[in-house]
Every structure is written in structure tokens, then in C-alpha cells.
Design an enzyme around this catalytic site. Structure first.
Site, mmCIF file in Angstrom:
data_model
loop_
_atom_site.group_PDB
_atom_site.id
_atom_site.type_symbol
_atom_site.label_atom_id
_atom_site.label_comp_id
_atom_site.label_asym_id
_atom_site.label_seq_id
_atom_site.Cartn_x
_atom_site.Cartn_y
_atom_site.Cartn_z
ATOM 1 N N SER A 15 -2.974 -7.804 25.361
ATOM 2 C CA SER A 15 -2.364 -7.477 24.078
ATOM 3 C C SER A 15 -1.399 -8.652 23.836
ATOM 4 O O SER A 15 -0.891 -9.340 24.520
ATOM 5 C CB SER A 15 -1.590 -6.133 24.109
ATOM 6 O OG SER A 15 -0.849 -6.022 25.398
ATOM 7 N N GLU A 17 2.118 -9.775 21.346
ATOM 8 C CA GLU A 17 3.227 -9.040 20.620
ATOM 9 C C GLU A 17 3.772 -10.054 19.379
ATOM 10 O O GLU A 17 3.699 -11.262 19.503
ATOM 11 C CB GLU A 17 4.342 -9.093 21.371
ATOM 12 C CG GLU A 17 5.746 -8.321 20.822
ATOM 13 C CD GLU A 17 6.609 -7.520 21.685
ATOM 14 O OE1 GLU A 17 6.073 -6.710 22.347
ATOM 15 O OE2 GLU A 17 7.790 -8.030 21.781
ATOM 16 N N ASP A 109 19.508 -2.610 21.810
ATOM 17 C CA ASP A 109 20.598 -3.631 22.005
ATOM 18 C C ASP A 109 21.363 -3.442 20.836
ATOM 19 O O ASP A 109 21.237 -3.379 19.686
ATOM 20 C CB ASP A 109 20.481 -4.787 22.405
ATOM 21 C CG ASP A 109 19.459 -4.918 23.864
ATOM 22 O OD1 ASP A 109 19.786 -4.131 24.536
ATOM 23 O OD2 ASP A 109 18.670 -5.778 23.815
ATOM 24 N N PHE A 215 16.417 -17.027 25.688
ATOM 25 C CA PHE A 215 15.854 -15.535 25.884
ATOM 26 C C PHE A 215 16.023 -15.096 27.103
ATOM 27 O O PHE A 215 16.441 -13.696 27.402
ATOM 28 C CB PHE A 215 14.581 -15.769 25.426
ATOM 29 C CG PHE A 215 14.004 -15.986 24.149
ATOM 30 C CD1 PHE A 215 14.963 -15.743 22.995
ATOM 31 C CD2 PHE A 215 12.546 -16.427 23.695
ATOM 32 C CE1 PHE A 215 14.749 -16.022 21.481
ATOM 33 C CE2 PHE A 215 12.415 -16.581 22.216
ATOM 34 C CZ PHE A 215 13.248 -16.334 21.569
ATOM 35 N N HIS A 265 0.324 -8.717 28.806
ATOM 36 C CA HIS A 265 1.138 -8.505 27.316
ATOM 37 C C HIS A 265 1.620 -9.803 26.755
ATOM 38 O O HIS A 265 2.594 -10.223 27.556
ATOM 39 C CB HIS A 265 2.197 -7.409 27.244
ATOM 40 C CG HIS A 265 2.569 -7.013 25.897
ATOM 41 N ND1 HIS A 265 1.674 -6.517 24.914
ATOM 42 C CD2 HIS A 265 3.744 -7.326 25.337
ATOM 43 C CE1 HIS A 265 2.544 -6.307 23.789
ATOM 44 N NE2 HIS A 265 3.665 -6.973 23.876
#
Length: 288
Positions: A15, A17, A109, A215, A265
């Protein structure tokens, strides 16, 4: 449209994103990326949700557009932060009515420069609301952090909360990480709490050193010193950074598959090149 829990039950999933662009140029880039990745036949694709609902309409539009105009199965992210229960119920009802069947339920968040609030205080509460609104039509996933959520006081408590969250969800998707051992330990520790809900590992190939370091800091993921040194040595050569990033991510993916991970993913950052290269390196056939 397939439900992700059904796809996972049938076999390994692959998958991708994406995030909702903020500009018209960004939307054009995303559409190009979707056109380049669709032939790979991903099991599903997901679209993130901006802090505090800042991309609410863009996320909804992209998800529904994927459902109606592509062969890809979309999953919509939804966060509870800065939303009332009624607002969240209305968003879920819109997805239900549009035929979207896959939701990633997140506590969310706190956004910058906004005083945050959570009427639904836990991701578990949002999962339960999705069950209520969807009437059983939604497959609902939750997030997992292999190295622990950055706000967790310790790893033991993180695992207890994660297991409780996964028990009411259909699947989990992890934040990105670099050490396969972190993922495997998390799965084992959650299983020790009596939970066997599948957890799909998330992989983010490094294409920009400074960006991935930022990140990693925000997500609590450990960025290996040896990898950082290797990348910083070539950070003025973007093609070399991407080559190393793809090489490292390919190795991580292969080790995850060999260890029995239920899927992969890919965090694409709305670009297809690195993901397509990893896919080719792994020798994965198009699923379409």
C-alpha cells in the site's frame, strides 16, 4: 470496494500513502504520482488528514475521487483533535454515504498556533464512533509506533495502550522506522498482551536527509547514526541520496517480508520514483 481487513486476511498487502496538497501545482503532482503508481495495483492507498482538520475537504475530495475515478482502494485518515464528537460523526457519515469503507482512526497531534482539545480523548473512542456511524461497514485501522509513541512515559505503557487499541480495531499501520528488530519486538510484545491484530509496517525511503531527520524527531523514530553519516556525506547529490535511501529501504522491506510481516505500507511523500524502484528491487508483481 474491498475492506482492508479482508485484504489482509487474503494475503500480503502492498500500500501507498499520500498527503493532500495545499496548492494547485501540488495537486497536479499528486495526480501524476497516482497515475504512475496505479499500474502497480496497490492493495490500498491512504490519504492523510491535516492537523486540526486543516485538510478536511481536500482529504475527502481526494479519497472520494480515488474511489470514483481509479482502480485503487482508498483509506481516509481521520483525527479526533480539535473536533467535536458530532463533527467527527458527520465526517464519518459522509464517507459512509460516499461508499468509502476504510478509515484510519487517530487521536491526532496538537496543531501549531491553535489551542487543542479532544472531545474524544483516545483513538479507541474514535474507533468506536466509526463502528457506530458505519454500522459495521468500515474497516478501521489505528496507528502503531515500533519504538513507542513520543508522548508515552515508557515502552511498557505504550504497548499496553497499543494492545488495547488494536483489540477494538481491524488492523494497525506503523509509523516509519529503520530497524526491523523494533517492529518485530513490538509485534511480540503486543502478542504477549493477547492481541494478534495484524500490524502493517510503514516504510519511508530517504530522499531528503534533513527532511527525514525532522520527521524522525517528530515521530520518535530513531535515525541510525551510521545511515545519517552515510547520507550526509552525499547530501549535495540528490540522486545519490535517493539511491542509498532506496537501497536501505529495499533491504528493510525484504527482511520484513522474510519475517512474515502482513504487508508493506510505503510513505511516498507524493512522489513515485523511490517507491517504484523499491517495488522493482523486491520483484513484486503488479497486483492489478
Amino acid at each position: 470496494m474491498p475492506r482492508i481487513d479482508q485484504l489482509l486476511a487474503a494475503g500480503t498487502t502492498y500500500s501507498f500513502e499520500f498527503f493532500p496538497p495545499q496548492t494547485d501545482a501540488g495537486e497536479r503532482k499528486l495526480r501524476n504520482t497516482l497515475n504512475e503508481l496505479e499500474p502497480l495495483g496497490p492493495s490500498f492507498v491512504s490519504v492523510t488528514y491535516g492537523a486540526g482538520g486543516s485538510t478536511r475537504e481536500r482529504t475527502h475530495r481526494i479519497v472520494v475521487d480515488m474511489l470514483e475515478r481509479t482502480t485503487m482502494t482508498p483509506m481516509a485518515h481521520l483525527t479526533a483533535v480539535c473536533h467535536t464528537r458530532d463533527e467527527l460523526a458527520a465526517i464519518l457519515a459522509r464517507y459512509r454515504d460516499a461508499g468509502v469503507q476504510n478509515i484510519l482512526a487517530l487521536r491526532g497531534d496538537a496543531p501549531q498556533d491553535v489551542h487543542p482539545f479532544w472531545e474524544l480523548e483516545r483513538a479507541v473512542d474514535l474507533v468506536e464512533l466509526a463502528r457506530e456511524v458505519g454500522g459495521g461497514s468500515f474497516a478501521v485501522g489505528v496507528a502503531a509506533h515500533p519504538e513507542g509513541h513520543p508522548l508515552s512515559p515508557d515502552l511498557a505503557m505504550d504497548r499496553r495502550h497499543l494492545a488495547a487499541k488494536l483489540r477494538v480495531a481491524d488492523f494497525g499501520v506503523t509509523q516509519f522506522f529503520f530497524a526491523v528488530e523494533s517492529y518485530l519486538a513490538m509485534v511480540e510484545e503486543v502478542a504477549a498482551h493477547g492481541c494478534d491484530t495484524p500490524i502493517v509496517p510503514g516504510v519511508m525511503p530517504v530522499t531528503n536527509v534533513r527532511q527525514i531527520e525532522r520527521f524522525a524527531q517528530l515521530s520518535g523514530a530513531a535515525f541510525p547514526v551510521a545511515l545519517a553519516d552515510r547520507l550526509h556525506a552525499v547530501e549535495d547529490r540528490p540522486d545519490e541520496v535517493r539511491r542509498i535511501g532506496v537501497e536501505v529501504a529495499t533491504e528493510l522491506c525484504q527482511r520484513l517480508l522474510d519475517a512474515g510481516a502482513p504487508g508493506l505500507h510505503f510513505y511516498t511523500l507524493n512522489s513515485s520514483t523511490a517507491t517504484r524502484e523499491i517495488y522493482a528491487n523486491l520483484g513484486l508483481p503488479a497486483l492489478a
